[in-house]
Design a protein around this motif. Structure first.
Motif, PDB file in Angstrom:
ATOM      1  N   ALA A 143      -9.070  12.729  -4.074  1.00  0.00           N
ATOM      2  CA  ALA A 143     -10.323  12.606  -3.335  1.00  0.00           C
ATOM      3  C   ALA A 143     -10.589  11.158  -2.921  1.00  0.00           C
ATOM      4  O   ALA A 143     -11.023  10.886  -1.793  1.00  0.00           O
ATOM      5  CB  ALA A 143     -11.480  13.142  -4.169  1.00  0.00           C
ATOM      6  N   GLU A 144     -10.299  10.217  -3.821  1.00  0.00           N
ATOM      7  CA  GLU A 144     -10.511   8.802  -3.505  1.00  0.00           C
ATOM      8  C   GLU A 144      -9.595   8.352  -2.366  1.00  0.00           C
ATOM      9  O   GLU A 144      -9.999   7.583  -1.506  1.00  0.00           O
ATOM     10  CB  GLU A 144     -10.256   7.934  -4.734  1.00  0.00           C
ATOM     11  N   VAL A 145      -8.367   8.816  -2.380  1.00  0.00           N
ATOM     12  CA  VAL A 145      -7.406   8.458  -1.320  1.00  0.00           C
ATOM     13  C   VAL A 145      -7.901   8.986   0.016  1.00  0.00           C
ATOM     14  O   VAL A 145      -7.873   8.275   1.021  1.00  0.00           O
ATOM     15  CB  VAL A 145      -6.001   9.005  -1.643  1.00  0.00           C
ATOM     16  N   MET A 146      -8.385  10.217   0.029  1.00  0.00           N
ATOM     17  CA  MET A 146      -8.878  10.800   1.274  1.00  0.00           C
ATOM     18  C   MET A 146     -10.105  10.039   1.766  1.00  0.00           C
ATOM     19  O   MET A 146     -10.247   9.825   2.973  1.00  0.00           O
ATOM     20  CB  MET A 146      -9.213  12.280   1.070  1.00  0.00           C
ATOM     21  N   ALA A 147     -10.962   9.601   0.861  1.00  0.00           N
ATOM     22  CA  ALA A 147     -12.151   8.838   1.253  1.00  0.00           C
ATOM     23  C   ALA A 147     -11.736   7.491   1.850  1.00  0.00           C
ATOM     24  O   ALA A 147     -12.352   7.015   2.806  1.00  0.00           O
ATOM     25  CB  ALA A 147     -13.067   8.630   0.058  1.00  0.00           C
ATOM     26  N   GLU A 148     -10.697   6.869   1.293  1.00  0.00           N
ATOM     27  CA  GLU A 148     -10.219   5.587   1.824  1.00  0.00           C
ATOM     28  C   GLU A 148      -9.611   5.744   3.215  1.00  0.00           C
ATOM     29  O   GLU A 148      -9.696   4.840   4.031  1.00  0.00           O
ATOM     30  CB  GLU A 148      -9.170   4.992   0.889  1.00  0.00           C
TER      31      GLU A 148
ATOM     32  N   PRO B 150       0.793  -1.234   0.000  1.00  0.00           N
ATOM     33  CA  PRO B 150       0.000   0.000   0.000  1.00  0.00           C
ATOM     34  C   PRO B 150       0.827   1.286   0.000  1.00  0.00           C
ATOM     35  O   PRO B 150       0.479   2.232  -0.677  1.00  0.00           O
ATOM     36  CB  PRO B 150      -0.833  -0.105   1.279  1.00  0.00           C
ATOM     37  N   GLU B 151       1.905   1.336   0.744  1.00  0.00           N
ATOM     38  CA  GLU B 151       2.654   2.591   0.836  1.00  0.00           C
ATOM     39  C   GLU B 151       3.228   3.035  -0.507  1.00  0.00           C
ATOM     40  O   GLU B 151       3.037   4.179  -0.891  1.00  0.00           O
ATOM     41  CB  GLU B 151       3.750   2.499   1.895  1.00  0.00           C
ATOM     42  N   PRO B 152       3.898   2.168  -1.268  1.00  0.00           N
ATOM     43  CA  PRO B 152       4.378   2.601  -2.583  1.00  0.00           C
ATOM     44  C   PRO B 152       3.233   2.979  -3.528  1.00  0.00           C
ATOM     45  O   PRO B 152       3.371   3.884  -4.339  1.00  0.00           O
ATOM     46  CB  PRO B 152       5.163   1.404  -3.105  1.00  0.00           C
ATOM     47  N   ALA B 153       2.101   2.287  -3.412  1.00  0.00           N
ATOM     48  CA  ALA B 153       0.955   2.620  -4.256  1.00  0.00           C
ATOM     49  C   ALA B 153       0.446   4.020  -3.925  1.00  0.00           C
ATOM     50  O   ALA B 153       0.106   4.795  -4.828  1.00  0.00           O
ATOM     51  CB  ALA B 153      -0.152   1.589  -4.075  1.00  0.00           C
ATOM     52  N   LEU B 154       0.398   4.333  -2.656  1.00  0.00           N
ATOM     53  CA  LEU B 154      -0.034   5.663  -2.242  1.00  0.00           C
ATOM     54  C   LEU B 154       0.946   6.718  -2.738  1.00  0.00           C
ATOM     55  O   LEU B 154       0.552   7.766  -3.250  1.00  0.00           O
ATOM     56  CB  LEU B 154      -0.165   5.720  -0.720  1.00  0.00           C
TER      57      LEU B 154
END
Length: 119
Positions: free
Chosen positions: A112-117, A49-53
């Motif tokens: 926005a999608e990242v913040m929603a997750e 997850p971290e590299p994807a973010l």
């Protein structure tokens, strides 16, 4: 020999630094495209997850214009004020505020999608 305005030296230095960073980024992209045309890319491995973010944030930053990216980095990552940033870049403070406002709007919509997750 003495410097008349020591604060001017800092602005001069960061203006040069910002230009060199922009040049490095531009030529890095050219080198990457050139290398991809001759070397096949390996199949992508699953990313934690971290590299994807990080990749999503980098992609969002790529959506910014060069001026917006410079202002965002100097204000939010380097901690300079709007007036200091304007002086370093040789732009009016209002122009810097506009670039920052547009950069934040773009980043909010792109992430926005990242913040929603995360909520």
């Amino acid at each position: 020999m003495s410097l008349r305005d020591p604060a001017a030296l800092e602005g001069w230095f960061f203006r040069i630094l910002a230009r060199r960073a922009a040049n490095h980024r531009r030529w890095s992209a050219v080198r990457t495209r050139f290398a991809r045309s001759f070397v096949p890319e390996p199949s992508p491995a699953p990313n934690p997850p971290e590299p994807a973010l990080r990749a999503r944030i980098a992609a969002a930053m790529d959506q910014l214009s060069e001026a917006q990216r410079e202002v965002f980095v100097l204000v939010y990552l380097e901690g300079f004020t709007l007036d200091q940033t304007a002086e370093m870049l040789g732009k009016a403070p209002g122009t810097v505020r506009t670039h920052l406002h547009r950069a934040l709007g773009t980043l909010r919509s792109e992430l926005a999608e990242v913040m929603a997750e995360l909520d």
